[in-house]
Design a protein around this motif. Structure first.
Motif, PDB file in Angstrom:
ATOM      1  N   SER A   4       0.756  -1.163  -0.005  1.00 19.28           N
ATOM      2  CA  SER A   4      -0.033   0.043  -0.042  1.00 19.28           C
ATOM      3  C   SER A   4       0.952   1.059   0.285  1.00 19.28           C
ATOM      4  CB  SER A   4      -0.859   0.039   1.344  1.00 19.28           C
ATOM      5  OG  SER A   4      -0.093   0.070   2.218  1.00 19.28           O
ATOM      6  N   ASP A   5       2.239   1.116   0.281  1.00 18.04           N
ATOM      7  CA  ASP A   5       2.952   2.262   0.325  1.00 18.04           C
ATOM      8  C   ASP A   5       4.255   1.828  -0.792  1.00 18.04           C
ATOM      9  OD1 ASP A   5       1.945   3.453   2.498  1.00 18.04           O
ATOM     10  OD2 ASP A   5       3.095   2.095   3.593  1.00 18.04           O
ATOM     11  N   PRO A   6       3.715   2.346  -2.110  1.00 16.68           N
ATOM     12  CA  PRO A   6       4.654   2.079  -3.160  1.00 16.68           C
ATOM     13  C   PRO A   6       6.116   2.447  -2.854  1.00 16.68           C
ATOM     14  CG  PRO A   6       2.957   3.145  -4.010  1.00 16.68           C
ATOM     15  CD  PRO A   6       2.582   2.774  -2.685  1.00 16.68           C
ATOM     16  N   PRO A   7       7.000   2.033  -3.390  1.00 17.29           N
ATOM     17  CA  PRO A   7       8.313   2.708  -3.200  1.00 17.29           C
ATOM     18  C   PRO A   7       8.528   3.800  -4.182  1.00 17.29           C
ATOM     19  CG  PRO A   7       8.685   0.409  -4.405  1.00 17.29           C
ATOM     20  CD  PRO A   7       7.176   0.755  -4.215  1.00 17.29           C
ATOM     21  N   PHE A   8       7.680   4.193  -4.810  1.00 21.48           N
ATOM     22  CA  PHE A   8       8.023   5.439  -5.829  1.00 21.48           C
ATOM     23  C   PHE A   8       6.588   6.416  -5.995  1.00 21.48           C
ATOM     24  CE2 PHE A   8       5.299   2.268  -8.049  1.00 21.48           C
ATOM     25  CZ  PHE A   8       5.791   0.964  -7.795  1.00 21.48           C
ATOM     26  N   LEU A   9       6.581   7.427  -6.498  1.00 19.38           N
ATOM     27  CA  LEU A   9       5.605   8.298  -6.303  1.00 19.38           C
ATOM     28  C   LEU A   9       5.220   8.708  -7.840  1.00 19.38           C
ATOM     29  CD1 LEU A   9       6.845  10.883  -3.952  1.00 19.38           C
ATOM     30  CD2 LEU A   9       5.169   9.240  -3.400  1.00 19.38           C
ATOM     31  N   ILE A  10       4.092   8.801  -8.239  1.00 18.82           N
ATOM     32  CA  ILE A  10       3.698   9.194  -9.689  1.00 18.82           C
ATOM     33  C   ILE A  10       4.381  10.050 -10.217  1.00 18.82           C
ATOM     34  CG2 ILE A  10       1.535  10.502  -9.185  1.00 18.82           C
ATOM     35  CD1 ILE A  10       2.050   7.374 -11.875  1.00 18.82           C
ATOM     36  N   ASP A  11       4.706  11.226  -9.531  1.00 25.22           N
ATOM     37  CA  ASP A  11       5.531  12.429 -10.236  1.00 25.22           C
ATOM     38  C   ASP A  11       6.819  12.134 -10.604  1.00 25.22           C
ATOM     39  OD1 ASP A  11       3.105  13.936  -9.683  1.00 25.22           O
ATOM     40  OD2 ASP A  11       3.822  14.851  -7.844  1.00 25.22           O
ATOM     41  N   ASP A  12       7.384  10.974  -9.745  1.00 25.39           N
ATOM     42  CA  ASP A  12       8.719  10.828 -10.068  1.00 25.39           C
ATOM     43  C   ASP A  12       8.950   9.829 -11.215  1.00 25.39           C
ATOM     44  OD1 ASP A  12       9.815  11.992  -7.677  1.00 25.39           O
ATOM     45  OD2 ASP A  12       9.682  10.114  -6.358  1.00 25.39           O
ATOM     46  N   ILE A  13       7.691   8.966 -11.486  1.00 28.16           N
ATOM     47  CA  ILE A  13       7.461   8.322 -12.433  1.00 28.16           C
ATOM     48  C   ILE A  13       7.587   9.015 -13.838  1.00 28.16           C
ATOM     49  CG2 ILE A  13       6.278   6.561 -13.659  1.00 28.16           C
ATOM     50  CD1 ILE A  13       5.365   5.251 -11.125  1.00 28.16           C
ATOM     51  N   VAL A  14       6.548  10.093 -13.735  1.00 23.71           N
ATOM     52  CA  VAL A  14       6.455  11.087 -14.824  1.00 23.71           C
ATOM     53  C   VAL A  14       7.716  11.679 -15.095  1.00 23.71           C
ATOM     54  CG1 VAL A  14       5.212  12.920 -15.767  1.00 23.71           C
ATOM     55  CG2 VAL A  14       3.797  11.176 -14.514  1.00 23.71           C
ATOM     56  N   LEU A  20      14.018   9.843 -20.200  1.00 27.69           N
ATOM     57  CA  LEU A  20      14.638   8.765 -21.027  1.00 27.69           C
ATOM     58  C   LEU A  20      13.905   9.095 -22.305  1.00 27.69           C
ATOM     59  CD1 LEU A  20      13.457   5.812 -18.317  1.00 27.69           C
ATOM     60  CD2 LEU A  20      15.798   6.870 -18.565  1.00 27.69           C
ATOM     61  N   GLU A  21      14.795   9.194 -23.233  1.00 30.65           N
ATOM     62  CA  GLU A  21      14.472   9.488 -24.565  1.00 30.65           C
ATOM     63  C   GLU A  21      14.048   8.269 -25.576  1.00 30.65           C
ATOM     64  OE1 GLU A  21      17.009  12.341 -26.314  1.00 30.65           O
ATOM     65  OE2 GLU A  21      17.070  13.560 -24.689  1.00 30.65           O
ATOM     66  N   TRP A  23      13.088   4.286 -26.284  1.00 27.24           N
ATOM     67  CA  TRP A  23      11.912   3.483 -25.786  1.00 27.24           C
ATOM     68  C   TRP A  23      12.500   2.098 -25.089  1.00 27.24           C
ATOM     69  CZ3 TRP A  23       7.367   3.361 -23.770  1.00 27.24           C
ATOM     70  CH2 TRP A  23       6.542   4.666 -23.936  1.00 27.24           C
ATOM     71  N   ASP A  24      13.670   1.706 -25.689  1.00 30.03           N
ATOM     72  CA  ASP A  24      14.293   0.516 -24.724  1.00 30.03           C
ATOM     73  C   ASP A  24      14.601   0.868 -23.183  1.00 30.03           C
ATOM     74  OD1 ASP A  24      14.003  -1.251 -26.982  1.00 30.03           O
ATOM     75  OD2 ASP A  24      16.139  -0.800 -27.830  1.00 30.03           O
ATOM     76  N   ASP A  25      14.989   2.253 -23.055  1.00 27.07           N
ATOM     77  CA  ASP A  25      15.140   2.543 -21.707  1.00 27.07           C
ATOM     78  C   ASP A  25      14.034   2.658 -20.945  1.00 27.07           C
ATOM     79  OD1 ASP A  25      17.795   2.664 -22.132  1.00 27.07           O
ATOM     80  OD2 ASP A  25      17.965   4.752 -22.556  1.00 27.07           O
ATOM     81  N   ARG A  26      12.924   3.320 -21.669  1.00 19.97           N
ATOM     82  CA  ARG A  26      11.664   3.290 -20.910  1.00 19.97           C
ATOM     83  C   ARG A  26      11.120   1.960 -20.730  1.00 19.97           C
ATOM     84  NH1 ARG A  26       8.648   8.478 -23.753  1.00 19.97           N
ATOM     85  NH2 ARG A  26      10.038  10.116 -23.027  1.00 19.97           N
ATOM     86  N   TYR A  27      11.045   0.823 -21.634  1.00 16.69           N
ATOM     87  CA  TYR A  27      10.579  -0.456 -21.245  1.00 16.69           C
ATOM     88  C   TYR A  27      11.273  -1.051 -20.014  1.00 16.69           C
ATOM     89  CZ  TYR A  27       8.030  -0.605 -25.727  1.00 16.69           C
ATOM     90  OH  TYR A  27       7.409  -0.694 -26.657  1.00 16.69           O
ATOM     91  N   ARG A  28      12.757  -0.752 -20.032  1.00 17.28           N
ATOM     92  CA  ARG A  28      13.496  -1.283 -19.024  1.00 17.28           C
ATOM     93  C   ARG A  28      12.862  -0.559 -17.520  1.00 17.28           C
ATOM     94  NH1 ARG A  28      17.389  -1.814 -22.975  1.00 17.28           N
ATOM     95  NH2 ARG A  28      18.333   0.048 -22.723  1.00 17.28           N
ATOM     96  N   TYR A  29      12.656   0.756 -17.746  1.00 18.09           N
ATOM     97  CA  TYR A  29      12.222   1.311 -16.253  1.00 18.09           C
ATOM     98  C   TYR A  29      10.854   0.715 -16.078  1.00 18.09           C
ATOM     99  CZ  TYR A  29      10.561   5.357 -13.416  1.00 18.09           C
ATOM    100  OH  TYR A  29      10.216   5.800 -12.218  1.00 18.09           O
ATOM    101  N   VAL A  30      10.072   0.678 -16.939  1.00 18.11           N
ATOM    102  CA  VAL A  30       8.714   0.075 -16.516  1.00 18.11           C
ATOM    103  C   VAL A  30       8.811  -1.132 -15.851  1.00 18.11           C
ATOM    104  CG1 VAL A  30       6.579  -1.040 -17.321  1.00 18.11           C
ATOM    105  CG2 VAL A  30       7.276   1.366 -18.285  1.00 18.11           C
ATOM    106  N   ILE A  31       9.847  -2.224 -16.490  1.00 21.65           N
ATOM    107  CA  ILE A  31      10.096  -3.316 -15.712  1.00 21.65           C
ATOM    108  C   ILE A  31      10.571  -3.357 -14.489  1.00 21.65           C
ATOM    109  CG2 ILE A  31      11.534  -5.363 -16.172  1.00 21.65           C
ATOM    110  CD1 ILE A  31      11.130  -5.035 -19.316  1.00 21.65           C
ATOM    111  N   GLU A  32      11.461  -2.364 -14.309  1.00 23.79           N
ATOM    112  CA  GLU A  32      12.365  -2.122 -12.837  1.00 23.79           C
ATOM    113  C   GLU A  32      11.201  -1.693 -11.939  1.00 23.79           C
ATOM    114  OE1 GLU A  32      14.894  -2.033  -9.902  1.00 23.79           O
ATOM    115  OE2 GLU A  32      15.323  -2.926 -12.028  1.00 23.79           O
TER     116      GLU A  32
END
Length: 152
Positions: A4-14, A20-21, A23-32
């Motif tokens: 219930s307390d995710p280790p990240f905030l939506i503003d940080d994700i955005v 990350l320019e 898309w391979d890096d963005r995919y890796r970030y989503v996986i992380e």
């Protein structure tokens, strides 16, 4: 830390997405992001928690508690697919820990498009994301329909 307390905030994700320019890096970030979710309890992997409309297996568990008179929903989730688990993490960061009324009014699909996910994910994953959003919003709307009383 519970889910219930995710280790990240939506503003940080955005913000991180904007940095990350490639898309391979963005995919890796989503996986992380998915890897950082707390382990999903085995007893929550039930048919009732399974999200329908996803090609991958996806589970969402909803917990309701009261805060300042509001019914607040927290979500835990998991998937058997790495990218989808990351999408679960994004939704949890956006919606978990918020009052049911806010969740019912939130438009996660706008964030999905803003992050460019709609144009870079397969149609099946995009549909799965929509199914997860529909499930979370339906849970919030069910709580509101019952006058904010938790039935779970």
């Amino acid at each position: 830390m519970d889910q219930s307390d995710p280790p990240f905030l939506i503003d940080d994700i955005v913000e991180n997405f904007s940095l990350l320019e490639d898309w391979d890096d963005r995919y890796r970030y989503v996986i992380e992001l998915g890897r950082k979710l707390a382990p999903f309890p085995e007893q929550e992997r039930t048919e009732a928690n399974k999200v329908q409309g996803c090609v991958s297996q996806v589970w969402l568990a909803t917990t309701i508690h009261r805060r300042d008179g509001d019914a607040v929903l927290t979500f835990a989730g998991d998937s058997d697919a790495h990218i989808v688990r990351g999408l679960v993490a994004i939704l949890i960061a956006l919606l978990s820990g918020r009052p049911a009324a806010e969740i019912a009014e939130e438009n996660p699909l706008a964030l999905f498009e803003r992050l460019g996910l709609g144009e870079h994910l397969t149609p099946q994953r995009s549909n799965g994301f929509r199914s997860m959003v529909a499930r979370m919003r339906a849970d919030a709307q069910a709580v509101l329909a019952e006058g904010g009383i938790a039935r779970w």
